[in-house]
Enzyme design. Structure first.
Site, short mmCIF file in Angstrom:
data_model
loop_
_atom_site.label_atom_id
_atom_site.label_comp_id
_atom_site.label_asym_id
_atom_site.label_seq_id
_atom_site.Cartn_x
_atom_site.Cartn_y
_atom_site.Cartn_z
CG ASP A 46 35.97 16.60 40.72
OD1 ASP A 46 36.19 15.41 40.45
OD2 ASP A 46 34.84 17.06 40.97
CG ASP A 47 38.37 21.33 40.37
OD1 ASP A 47 37.41 20.87 39.72
OD2 ASP A 47 38.22 21.98 41.42
CG HIS A 97 35.06 18.89 36.75
ND1 HIS A 97 33.82 18.66 37.29
CD2 HIS A 97 35.69 19.72 37.63
CE1 HIS A 97 33.70 19.31 38.44
NE2 HIS A 97 34.82 19.98 38.66
CG HIS A 101 35.15 24.52 38.01
ND1 HIS A 101 34.39 25.00 39.04
CD2 HIS A 101 35.44 23.25 38.34
CE1 HIS A 101 34.25 24.06 39.97
NE2 HIS A 101 34.88 22.98 39.57
CG HIS A 190 38.59 19.06 44.75
ND1 HIS A 190 37.74 18.76 45.78
CD2 HIS A 190 37.84 19.61 43.76
CE1 HIS A 190 36.51 19.14 45.44
NE2 HIS A 190 36.54 19.65 44.22
#
Ligand SMILES: [Zn+2]
Length: 363
Positions: A46-47, A97, A101, A190
């Site tokens: 993620d991210d 995603h 955030h 991540h």
């Protein structure tokens, strides 16, 4: 069983893994004849993408014959489109995603929609197709968010196993978390930490020793399944081997909605206003999964969105960010077989003529 290793590896770590697991390297960096008899797990990062880690992450995954799903932030994708392209080129699947955030469940429906659609557009701009998987930040979801996801043709993906990399887990702890995964499970990691990066060779070794493989995430179940054989820029898998593409010109479709009309510039086609104007036609399918490529353009500098509906169900959206015509593709769409009504619906509303459509091609 132990097979012959036939490829020379530059990386000593990878060599050790290949010898220990007995993987047969056929050719290229990704072609492993791996034993997947105990099933598939979904590795997710993620991210990203980011200039400091993503290239290293992709190289490590490729060198170890692993494929993963990258849940990108829209703002990172917009700032690093070449890294999104690199993710796809490395055989990874790309998911949404959110753009910034946020804690999505504290947002209004309109704010949720903005987070999601801007990210769809940023990734589609980079790769040519919009994601079909969405992971809410922090795994936080509610009925409103699920509704917005559905409006965008997105499948929500949380996780079954948390690597804890975000919470200071060591490389050994990350590998141990992968060691607990069973067929279909999805793990949270991540695109950010050295510990996560360094775990990759041992993750490959662990999975191979358990006769498991890294798979893609199903858009119908949100669980890990066998890859369908190709690159998946939109995050949903590629199409079946194409038969013959069927192209339908927009001007020959049935027009519906208050303002739908023919145009002759920038191409011969139709214009749809954002008030749910649409064009539709009936298509007969002999197989149940297809890709849909739509050529269109925004009528102005605002983003235009066109939903693909089949049998009344939204299957995904196309986003046109500018007035230059472009072709975008939604892959791996489940169509069902037999006669189905295809609708292209303009659903952005900025108060002006919103989108021009040229043709839809089905593969
Ligand atoms: Zn996140």
């Amino acid at each position: 069983m132990f097979k012959t290793k036939v490829k020379r590896w530059a990386a000593i770590g990878t060599l050790a893994v290949s010898l220990i697991t007995g993987s047969l390297v056929v050719s290229g960096d990704e072609a492993f004849a791996a034993d997947c008899s105990n099933g598939y797990v979904g590795l997710t990062y993620d991210d990203g993408p980011n200039p400091s880690n993503t290239t290293n992450l992709l190289n490590a995954l490729k060198q170890n014959g692993l494929r993963a799903t990258m849940f990108n932030l829209g703002q990172n994708a917009a700032n690093n489109p070449s890294l999104v392209q690199a993710q796809v080129a490395a055989g990874m699947w790309v998911g949404n995603h959110s753009y910034t955030h946020p804690h999505m469940t504290s947002l209004s429906s309109a704010q949720m929609s903005s987070e999601i659609t801007r990210t769809q557009q940023a990734i589609q701009s980079a790769t040519g197709s919009a994601p079909k998987l969405f992971r809410p930040p922090y795994g936080e979801t509610n009925a409103t968010l699920k509704s917005v996801e559905a409006q965008n043709g997105l499948t929500e993906v949380i996780w079954n196993v948390d690597s804890g990399d975000w919470n200071g887990a060591s490389t050994a702890q990350i590998v141990a978390a992968v060691g607990r995964m069973q067929n279909g499970d999805v793990i949270l990691m991540h695109d950010q930490y050295q510990t996560t990066l360094q775990a990759i060779p041992q993750i490959a070794q662990n999975l191979a020793s358990r006769k498991m493989c890294a798979g893609m995430i199903s858009t119908s179940t949100g669980r890990a399944v066998a890859p369908d054989g190709g690159s998946t820029g939109g995050g949903g898998g590629t199409t079946n081997p194409p038969s013959t593409a069927t192209r339908t010109e927009a001007e020959s479709m049935t027009k519906a909605g208050q303002y739908t009309g023919n145009i002759s510039s920038p191409f011969t086609g139709v214009a749809l206003y954002a008030n749910n104007d649409l064009v539709k036609f009936t298509q007969n399918f002999t197989t149940g999964t297809h890709s849909f490529s739509l050529r269109g353009a925004s009528s102005n500098s605002s983003m235009a969105r066109v939903d693909l509906k089949i049998g009344g169900v939204t299957k995904g959206s196309f986003y046109y960010g500018g007035s230059s015509p472009a072709v975008y593709t939604i892959n791996n769409v489940s169509t069902g077989t037999g006669n189905q009504e295809i609708q292209l619906v303009c659903t952005t509303d900025n108060g002006t003529w919103d989108v021009y459509l040229d043709y839809l091609e089905i593969n």
